[in-house]
Scaffold this active site. Structure first.
Site, PDB file in Angstrom:
ATOM      1  N   CYS A  12       0.872  -1.174   0.000  1.00 28.64           N
ATOM      2  CA  CYS A  12       0.000   0.000   0.000  1.00 28.64           C
ATOM      3  C   CYS A  12       0.909   1.223   0.000  1.00 28.64           C
ATOM      4  CB  CYS A  12      -0.995  -0.011   1.162  1.00 28.64           C
ATOM      5  SG  CYS A  12      -0.309   0.152   2.802  1.00 28.64           S
ATOM      6  N   CYS A  86      -1.820   1.369  -4.251  1.00 29.15           N
ATOM      7  CA  CYS A  86      -0.516   1.983  -4.528  1.00 29.15           C
ATOM      8  C   CYS A  86      -0.419   2.446  -5.971  1.00 29.15           C
ATOM      9  CB  CYS A  86       0.640   1.053  -4.165  1.00 29.15           C
ATOM     10  SG  CYS A  86       0.819  -0.403  -5.190  1.00 29.15           S
ATOM     11  N   CYS A  90       3.749   0.151  -8.108  1.00 22.96           N
ATOM     12  CA  CYS A  90       4.197  -1.229  -7.967  1.00 22.96           C
ATOM     13  C   CYS A  90       4.703  -1.748  -9.306  1.00 22.96           C
ATOM     14  CB  CYS A  90       3.035  -2.101  -7.472  1.00 22.96           C
ATOM     15  SG  CYS A  90       3.564  -3.751  -7.026  1.00 22.96           S
TER      16      CYS A  90
END
Length: 139
Positions: A12, A86, A90
């Site tokens: 996150c 996120c 990522c």
């Protein structure tokens, strides 16, 4: 049968709430049968104290956890990568399984708002365990 331990990474933004709860539940419920990591694209200085309190209510102490920065190596070393808001931070690698869990952010919320988020995360983690480790999901 493979002797390698499957590994799951929870990501996150701040690694101070959702990903910490998910990692703690998965670690607690699988008792070492999976390698569990958590990280944040922009880690906070500390885990959210309301999240720590909410997890204590269910018998899991995460007070000693420290938010960690998301690294390419952590993603590469994981079989399953679960993102929680996120966005594009990522990195995506072929051969990895990616799941995106849409969850409210506990940041700035009181305990009454964090409990349902915690419970939702626990239910998702239990479903993940049932899928990855069917024997453990039967407990």
């Amino acid at each position: 049968m493979s002797t390698t331990v499957p590994s799951v990474l929870f990501v996150c933004v701040h690694n101070a709430g959702r990903s910490q709860m998910a990692a703690a539940f998965l670690t607690h419920l699988t008792q070492g049968h999976l390698q569990v990591r958590s990280a944040g694209s922009t880690p906070a200085d500390a885990v959210n104290p309301i999240v720590v309190e909410a997890m204590k209510e269910v018998g899991i102490d995460i007070a000693a956890e420290i938010p960690k920065v998301l690294t390419t190596e952590a993603v590469q070393a994981s079989d399953v990568v679960i993102t929680m808001g996120c966005g594009d931070a990522c990195p995506i690698f072929p051969g990895k399984r990616y799941l995106n869990w849409q969850l409210d952010d506990p940041a700035g919320q009181g305990i009454d708002a964090v409990r349902p988020i915690r419970d939702d995360i626990e239910a998702r983690v239990r479903a993940l365990i049932a899928e990855i480790l069917p024997a453990l999901g039967q407990r």
